[in-house]
Scaffold this motif. Structure first.
Motif, mmCIF file in Angstrom:
data_model
loop_
_atom_site.group_PDB
_atom_site.id
_atom_site.type_symbol
_atom_site.label_atom_id
_atom_site.label_comp_id
_atom_site.label_asym_id
_atom_site.label_seq_id
_atom_site.Cartn_x
_atom_site.Cartn_y
_atom_site.Cartn_z
ATOM 1 N N ALA A 639 0.835 -1.206 0.000
ATOM 2 C CA ALA A 639 0.000 0.000 0.000
ATOM 3 C C ALA A 639 0.868 1.253 0.000
ATOM 4 O O ALA A 639 0.534 2.254 -0.654
ATOM 5 N N TRP A 640 1.973 1.228 0.744
ATOM 6 C CA TRP A 640 2.866 2.392 0.768
ATOM 7 C C TRP A 640 3.473 2.623 -0.616
ATOM 8 O O TRP A 640 3.514 3.754 -1.104
ATOM 9 N N ILE A 641 3.956 1.555 -1.266
ATOM 10 C CA ILE A 641 4.542 1.700 -2.604
ATOM 11 C C ILE A 641 3.518 2.290 -3.564
ATOM 12 O O ILE A 641 3.820 3.206 -4.342
ATOM 13 N N HIS A 643 0.777 4.161 -3.006
ATOM 14 C CA HIS A 643 0.465 5.574 -2.759
ATOM 15 C C HIS A 643 1.697 6.455 -2.962
ATOM 16 O O HIS A 643 1.568 7.630 -3.317
ATOM 17 N N TRP A 644 2.885 5.910 -2.736
ATOM 18 C CA TRP A 644 4.119 6.664 -3.007
ATOM 19 C C TRP A 644 4.242 6.947 -4.508
ATOM 20 O O TRP A 644 4.579 8.063 -4.920
ATOM 21 N N LEU A 645 3.947 5.948 -5.314
ATOM 22 C CA LEU A 645 3.999 6.144 -6.763
ATOM 23 C C LEU A 645 2.949 7.146 -7.227
ATOM 24 O O LEU A 645 3.179 7.913 -8.169
ATOM 25 N N LYS A 646 1.815 7.154 -6.553
ATOM 26 C CA LYS A 646 0.749 8.078 -6.924
ATOM 27 C C LYS A 646 1.117 9.521 -6.584
ATOM 28 O O LYS A 646 0.912 10.429 -7.388
ATOM 29 N N ASN A 647 1.672 9.748 -5.381
ATOM 30 C CA ASN A 647 2.018 11.116 -4.966
ATOM 31 C C ASN A 647 2.971 11.056 -3.778
ATOM 32 O O ASN A 647 2.544 11.081 -2.621
ATOM 33 N N ALA A 667 0.358 2.420 -11.334
ATOM 34 C CA ALA A 667 0.885 2.330 -9.971
ATOM 35 C C ALA A 667 0.732 0.917 -9.426
ATOM 36 O O ALA A 667 1.634 0.391 -8.748
ATOM 37 N N ARG A 668 -0.378 0.272 -9.710
ATOM 38 C CA ARG A 668 -0.598 -1.093 -9.233
ATOM 39 C C ARG A 668 0.375 -2.058 -9.913
ATOM 40 O O ARG A 668 0.936 -2.959 -9.258
ATOM 41 N N ALA A 669 0.614 -1.881 -11.203
ATOM 42 C CA ALA A 669 1.517 -2.773 -11.932
ATOM 43 C C ALA A 669 2.949 -2.649 -11.416
ATOM 44 O O ALA A 669 3.624 -3.662 -11.174
ATOM 45 N N ILE A 670 3.433 -1.418 -11.223
ATOM 46 C CA ILE A 670 4.802 -1.235 -10.714
ATOM 47 C C ILE A 670 4.896 -1.749 -9.278
ATOM 48 O O ILE A 670 5.920 -2.323 -8.876
ATOM 49 N N MET A 675 7.133 -5.585 -5.458
ATOM 50 C CA MET A 675 6.901 -6.519 -4.359
ATOM 51 C C MET A 675 7.515 -7.887 -4.631
ATOM 52 O O MET A 675 7.661 -8.707 -3.715
ATOM 53 N N GLN A 676 7.906 -8.141 -5.873
ATOM 54 C CA GLN A 676 8.599 -9.395 -6.195
ATOM 55 C C GLN A 676 10.100 -9.332 -5.900
ATOM 56 O O GLN A 676 10.774 -10.363 -5.951
ATOM 57 N N GLN A 677 10.600 -8.151 -5.591
ATOM 58 C CA GLN A 677 12.051 -7.987 -5.421
ATOM 59 C C GLN A 677 12.463 -8.427 -4.020
ATOM 60 O O GLN A 677 12.558 -7.635 -3.084
ATOM 61 N N LYS A 678 12.706 -9.754 -3.895
ATOM 62 C CA LYS A 678 13.066 -10.334 -2.598
ATOM 63 C C LYS A 678 14.268 -11.266 -2.704
ATOM 64 O O LYS A 678 14.911 -11.552 -1.700
#
Length: 686
Positions: A639-641, A643-647, A667-670, A675-678
């Motif tokens: 959720a943070w990612i 909304h961060w991408l949004k503004n 924003a949802r796609a990015i 979130m896969q970067q683990k």
């Protein structure tokens, strides 16, 4: 012919009868009436207006410029500000952008500013005599005028009359206000805003109540004689003391010193410095791993100053502090100085000994080589106390037996309105207020050896910044309409609660981080950290901080927190520091599809080129500006990612992240891709 006869003959010729009298009076009246237009023909402002018309006559846009030109005296009257402004009478091209290439004044257009020239006029910012119509009276001080035009380099000071908070367009004003706080000027001088809020000092002068536990009388003597000879970055001014005065002050400071360790700590076995040829090198490694250089500067082998400016310079610290004090300070600095900004590191005794060995090697044999002091007498101690009181040492330092002085130095809240007629200028000095303030800062004793103000070591740029800030302190600022004054937000008094709050205080988190408006700006704002990060990552990071921004030299140190302490902090951050803008659990990362992630990767590397600043693939990406994102899927909430991408600016104002005006689908796609970067977590932890 006698004089009387000549006068009688002239009178008879001019006024011998009614016709002659009427003709004579008419001629005199005609001459008088002709004086006014004749004088106007030679007016300075008319000359400039005629010259302007000649200038634009042969230009391609000359017809348009001529149509907008208005002759005669031009006046802006601002009764609510008490301003009469006739500057536009000569500066006729202020609004003509097409004349930007015209060099000579007064025909150069005004650069873009956020204020209307018509609504504010010129004298609000540039000062000067707005009602005057000659260059000399409008720009300079005369017998009848005392408000000359500000030199261009000090124009930002006028912004400070309305704006109390920092502005992006006033770097010199902002720097000057910071210097007033950093160099402790406001500890002696009161500098208040029109709202009545005084500038608070931001320096950290050490307390001297236990100074004998920390250092020697010889070091105190050499330090107060010339602080910059010990540390080039020292902010303490030079009081230009004689040897006798420095001897007596050092005697008093040692005599007033009392023990600082509580009884429980006195029983702790002392920690010796590590011995051996490799101890200094190992200590340097521990010093580096603790990122002490984030706050403390030190000269390197090339003579360059390397490190931060939050703490004191450590280039010659081995010549200053006693080993016993250094051990206790590193173990827990809050015991000696409860108000210190240095955190409690919880270092093991072995590592404390290694750092002691490294810092103890930082000495300068020349600094104390010529200092030889006999035992102090009672008279010397008494004289030293009088000097400490007279010179206002207690304005900055806590000293036993010397109270903090009130009204020690002049109030500077309205120094920008100081009348020139009340100033005693030095011979040969230009009779302007900026020159007077500048000279007073550069060399106070040039105005008299009896003055209390000491000699500061400041660059030309710093002096000009200080002059700019002080010129903003005017009486006009206090009379401006409330709607024009832009006060700074009230300082935050936020205090974290409970056991986590005690840990935050002990670790001095506010020295680097800002939380709810309080704290420093060296590290990220933690106000919404609970909405940002995942708890498991946060606990691991608190235990062993790793590098998030490869390009930054400063790093968060390792505090050797216990599992219980790390979990206490993580629970508090996750619970308390949350944004009301969204629910951190509103997006389930497990439900983000593979197709979303694939599309997000294309957007990341294509449309938005995020890899210009961030690293996802360490083997290909070259973005070193923003945080690395190799394990962002373990670090941040979805959720943070999103909304961060949004503004991003809405979540963390002032962040370097751009506002992409990203739609929800992108924003949802990015977010899905990030979130896969683990997978890189294991390598990154090393």
């Amino acid at each position: 012919m006698s004089l009387r006869e000549s006068i009688h003959s002239a009178r008879r010729f001019l006024f011998g009868d009614s016709a002659r009298a009427f003709g004579s009076v008419s001629a005199v009246l005609l001459v008088v009436l002709a004086v006014v237009p004749a004088r106007d023909h030679f007016r300075e402002w008319l000359h400039y207006q005629n010259e302007y018309q000649n200038l634009i006559r042969n230009r391609r846009d000359g017809v348009s410029l001529a149509r907008r030109f208005q002759g005669g005296v031009q006046q802006v009257w601002l009764p609510q500000l008490g301003v009469v402004d006739r500057c536009g009478t000569c500066h006729v091209a202020m609004k003509e952008v097409s004349l930007a290439g015209i060099a000579p004044q007064p025909f150069h257009p005004h650069p873009p500013i956020p204020h209307s020239l018509t609504e504010f006029g010129c004298v609000m910012c540039h000062r000067g005599q707005g009602a005057a119509t000659t260059v000399a009276e409008a720009h300079s001080s005369t017998l009848s005028w005392e408000n000359p035009v500000l030199p261009a380099r000090y124009t930002e000071s006028s912004c400070g009359e309305c704006h109390e908070q920092p502005l992006t367009g006033t770097p010199r004003l902002d720097d000057g206000r910071d210097l007033l706080a950093q160099y402790g000027c406001v500890r002696c001088h009161k500098v208040a805003s029109p709202e009545g809020r005084t500038i608070a000092p931001s320096d950290h002068p050490p307390g001297l109540k236990h100074v004998a536990e920390k250092t020697s009388r010889e070091w105190i003597f050499a330090w107060i004689k010339n602080p910059q000879s010990y540390a080039s970055s020292a902010r303490m001014p030079n009081f230009q003391l004689s040897d006798a005065d420095a001897r007596d002050i050092s005697a008093f400071l040692i005599s007033q010193s009392t023990p600082y360790l509580p009884e429980a700590d006195q029983k702790i076995p002392p920690i010796p410095a590590a011995a051996g040829a490799d101890a200094v090198q190992q200590g340097a490694s521990v010093y580096g791993e603790a990122f002490c250089a984030s706050c403390h500067a030190m000269q390197n082998a090339a003579g360059l100053m390397v490190g931060g400016n939050v703490g004191t310079e450590l280039t010659r610290v081995g010549s200053k502090v006693k080993p016993e004090w250094l051990a206790q300070w590193i173990r827990n600095p809050g015991i000696y100085s409860p108000r210190t900004v240095m955190p409690h590191y919880r270092l093991e005794p072995k590592n404390i000994g290694l750092i002691m060995s490294f810092l103890g090697s930082k000495t300068d044999s020349d600094f104390l080589s010529n200092v030889h002091l006999d035992p102090a007498t009672a008279e010397q101690i008494a004289h030293g106390k009088r000097l400490v009181t007279e010179k206002g040492c207690a304005s900055c330092h806590d000293i036993n037996g010397v109270p903090h002085p009130d009204n020690f130095a002049p109030d500077l809240s309205a120094v920008g309105s100081l009348q020139l007629s009340k100033i005693v200028f030095l011979p040969g000095m230009p009779h302007t207020l900026p020159d007077y303030i500048s000279a007073k800062i550069r060399n106070p004793h040039s105005f008299g050896n009896a003055l209390k103000m000491p000699q500061f070591t400041l660059s030309d740029s710093q002096v000009e910044s200080l002059v700019t800030a002080l010129l903003a302190q005017t009486t006009r600022a206090t009379t401006l309409p409330a709607a024009l004054r832009m006060p700074a937000p009230a300082p935050s008094t936020y205090e974290p609660a409970g056991s986590a709050g005690e840990l935050i205080k002990d670790l001095r988190c506010f020295s680097c981080h800002k939380i709810n408006g309080r704290g420093g700006d060296m590290a990220p704002d933690l106000t919404w950290e609970g909405s940002s990060v995942q708890r498991a990552w946060l606990v691991n990071f608190l235990k062993a901080p790793n590098t998030l921004r490869p390009a930054l030299i400063r790093r968060m140190p390792k505090f050797d927190l216990s599992d219980e302490e790390a979990n206490t902090l993580a629970d508090y951050i996750e619970t308390v520091y949350q944004t009301p803008a969204f629910d951190r659990n509103e997006i389930d990362a497990a439900k983000l599809g593979a197709s979303d992630a694939a599309h997000g990767k294309d957007l990341f590397y294509g449309k938005y080129a995020c890899n210009s600043c961030h690293i996802v693939d360490p083997n290909k990406d070259k973005g070193y500006i923003g945080p690395t994102l190799t394990q962002v899927g373990l670090r941040l909430n979805a959720a943070w990612i999103f909304h961060w991408l949004k503004n991003a600016q809405a979540l963390r104002p002032g962040t370097m992240e751009l506002n992409w005006n990203m739609n929800d689908d992108d924003a949802r796609a990015i977010t899905a891709f990030l979130m896969q970067q683990k997978a890189a977590a294991k390598g990154a932890s090393k």
